[in-house]
Design a protein around this motif. Structure first.
Motif, short mmCIF file in Angstrom:
data_model
loop_
_atom_site.label_atom_id
_atom_site.label_comp_id
_atom_site.label_asym_id
_atom_site.label_seq_id
_atom_site.Cartn_x
_atom_site.Cartn_y
_atom_site.Cartn_z
N LYS A 41 0.84 -1.20 0.00
CA LYS A 41 0.00 0.00 0.00
C LYS A 41 0.88 1.25 0.00
O LYS A 41 0.59 2.23 -0.69
CB LYS A 41 -0.93 -0.03 1.21
N ASN A 42 1.96 1.22 0.76
CA ASN A 42 2.89 2.34 0.80
C ASN A 42 3.53 2.56 -0.57
O ASN A 42 3.62 3.69 -1.06
CB ASN A 42 3.96 2.10 1.86
N ASP A 43 3.97 1.47 -1.20
CA ASP A 43 4.56 1.57 -2.54
C ASP A 43 3.55 2.12 -3.54
O ASP A 43 3.90 2.92 -4.41
CB ASP A 43 5.08 0.21 -3.00
N ALA A 44 2.29 1.70 -3.41
CA ALA A 44 1.24 2.20 -4.30
C ALA A 44 1.06 3.70 -4.11
O ALA A 44 0.91 4.45 -5.10
CB ALA A 44 -0.08 1.48 -4.03
N ALA A 45 1.11 4.17 -2.87
CA ALA A 45 0.96 5.60 -2.60
C ALA A 45 2.13 6.39 -3.19
O ALA A 45 1.94 7.48 -3.74
CB ALA A 45 0.84 5.85 -1.10
N ILE A 46 3.32 5.82 -3.10
CA ILE A 46 4.50 6.49 -3.67
C ILE A 46 4.34 6.61 -5.19
O ILE A 46 4.59 7.67 -5.76
CB ILE A 46 5.79 5.73 -3.29
N LYS A 47 3.93 5.53 -5.82
CA LYS A 47 3.73 5.56 -7.28
C LYS A 47 2.62 6.54 -7.67
O LYS A 47 2.71 7.24 -8.67
CB LYS A 47 3.42 4.16 -7.83
N LYS A 48 1.58 6.59 -6.86
CA LYS A 48 0.48 7.53 -7.13
C LYS A 48 0.98 8.97 -7.04
O LYS A 48 0.62 9.82 -7.85
CB LYS A 48 -0.64 7.28 -6.12
N THR A 49 1.83 9.23 -6.06
CA THR A 49 2.41 10.57 -5.91
C THR A 49 3.31 10.91 -7.10
O THR A 49 3.27 12.03 -7.63
CB THR A 49 3.20 10.67 -4.59
N GLU A 50 4.11 9.93 -7.51
CA GLU A 50 4.97 10.15 -8.68
C GLU A 50 4.12 10.43 -9.93
O GLU A 50 4.47 11.30 -10.73
CB GLU A 50 5.88 8.94 -8.92
N ALA A 51 3.02 9.71 -10.07
CA ALA A 51 2.12 9.95 -11.20
C ALA A 51 1.52 11.35 -11.13
O ALA A 51 1.44 12.05 -12.15
CB ALA A 51 1.01 8.90 -11.23
N ALA A 52 1.11 11.77 -9.93
CA ALA A 52 0.55 13.12 -9.76
C ALA A 52 1.60 14.18 -10.14
O ALA A 52 1.27 15.19 -10.78
CB ALA A 52 0.07 13.32 -8.33
N ASN A 53 2.84 13.92 -9.75
CA ASN A 53 3.91 14.86 -10.12
C ASN A 53 4.08 14.93 -11.64
O ASN A 53 4.27 16.01 -12.20
CB ASN A 53 5.23 14.47 -9.46
N LYS A 54 3.99 13.78 -12.28
CA LYS A 54 4.09 13.75 -13.75
C LYS A 54 2.93 14.51 -14.38
O LYS A 54 3.11 15.26 -15.34
CB LYS A 54 4.11 12.32 -14.27
N TRP A 55 1.72 14.34 -13.83
CA TRP A 55 0.56 15.06 -14.38
C TRP A 55 0.71 16.57 -14.18
O TRP A 55 0.31 17.36 -15.04
CB TRP A 55 -0.75 14.55 -13.78
N ASN A 56 1.30 16.97 -13.06
CA ASN A 56 1.57 18.40 -12.84
C ASN A 56 2.57 18.92 -13.88
O ASN A 56 2.41 20.03 -14.41
CB ASN A 56 2.09 18.65 -11.43
N TYR A 57 3.58 18.11 -14.14
CA TYR A 57 4.57 18.47 -15.15
C TYR A 57 3.91 18.55 -16.53
O TYR A 57 4.17 19.47 -17.31
CB TYR A 57 5.70 17.45 -15.12
N PHE A 58 3.04 17.59 -16.81
CA PHE A 58 2.27 17.59 -18.06
C PHE A 58 1.48 18.89 -18.18
O PHE A 58 1.45 19.53 -19.24
CB PHE A 58 1.32 16.37 -18.06
N GLN A 59 0.83 19.29 -17.09
CA GLN A 59 0.02 20.51 -17.10
C GLN A 59 0.89 21.74 -17.36
O GLN A 59 0.49 22.65 -18.07
CB GLN A 59 -0.74 20.66 -15.78
N SER A 60 2.10 21.75 -16.77
CA SER A 60 2.97 22.91 -17.00
C SER A 60 3.40 22.97 -18.46
O SER A 60 3.49 24.07 -19.04
CB SER A 60 4.19 22.87 -16.07
N LYS A 61 3.65 21.81 -19.07
CA LYS A 61 3.99 21.80 -20.49
C LYS A 61 2.79 22.25 -21.34
O LYS A 61 2.96 22.94 -22.34
CB LYS A 61 4.44 20.40 -20.94
N SER A 62 1.60 21.86 -20.93
CA SER A 62 0.39 22.31 -21.64
C SER A 62 0.25 23.82 -21.57
O SER A 62 -0.09 24.48 -22.56
CB SER A 62 -0.86 21.66 -21.04
N SER A 63 0.53 24.38 -20.41
CA SER A 63 0.45 25.85 -20.25
C SER A 63 1.47 26.54 -21.14
O SER A 63 1.16 27.54 -21.80
CB SER A 63 0.69 26.24 -18.79
#
Length: 192
Positions: free
Chosen positions: A60-82
């Motif tokens: 569960k902890n590893d899943a949360a870490i991966k989810k956070t990494e994915a959220a960071n990638k989506w934030n990066y994606f959003q900055s590239k979109s901007s």
């Protein structure tokens, strides 16, 4: 005896020890052996329950870490979109073809970067989901081990009652409840 120099008995331990010492071949002796076997199997089941619970927590902890990494990638994606949106706006506002070519190149670069980032984010989300599923499976096993351990603990308590009341049918109840616990433990072992 513990390392601290004192020995703590459970509620029925003294009676079981006394009966086993004074009636080792009869009813009490049988219950003492049954209880010892059930306690040993129960200790194993308890260990397995704890191990699966710990594994579920780690997953569960590893899943949360991966989810956070994915959220960071989506934030990066959003900055590239901007940035891409700003480049598209600039493309519309600039007058010279030289500047327009520069913004078209930026837009293409941002689009490629966004696609790469999106692929990485989706992979991280899939990995997170897989880890969550594995954690849920481990928790299911933990519950099965806990049910098995509980049934064995109940059977040991029934053995103590059988010993105190000297009721032969209670010995059969001990074996029945213990059997249920063992079946549950086998089911956990087989991952059902």
């Amino acid at each position: 005896m513990s390392s601290g120099g004192f020995h703590v008995h459970g509620p029925h331990d003294h009676e079981l020890e006394h009966a086993a010492q004074h009636e080792p071949k009869g009813f009490a002796g049988q219950l003492a052996v049954i209880t010892a076997i059930l306690a040993t199997v129960g200790a194993f089941f308890s260990y397995m329950g704890g191990a699966t619970q710990a594994q579920a927590g780690l997953l569960k902890n590893d899943a949360a870490i991966k989810k956070t990494e994915a959220a960071n990638k989506w934030n990066y994606f959003q900055s590239k979109s901007s940035k891409q949106n700003l480049a598209e706006l600039a493309l519309e506002l600039v007058a010279t073809e030289d500047q327009r070519a520069r913004y078209r190149d930026k837009i293409a670069r941002y689009e490629k970067e966004k696609n790469d980032i999106k692929t990485e984010a989706e992979a991280l989300e899939a990995e997170s989901k897989h880890l969550d599923d594995e954690s849920a499976e481990q928790m299911h096993l933990h519950h099965r081990w806990a049910q098995a351990t509980t049934a064995l603990q109940i059977s040991i308590a029934v053995a103590a009652i059988a010993l105190l009341t000297k009721r032969r049918w209670m010995e059969w109840a001990t074996l029945g409840v213990g059997g249920v616990g063992i079946v549950l433990g086998i089911a956990a072992w087989l991952h059902h």
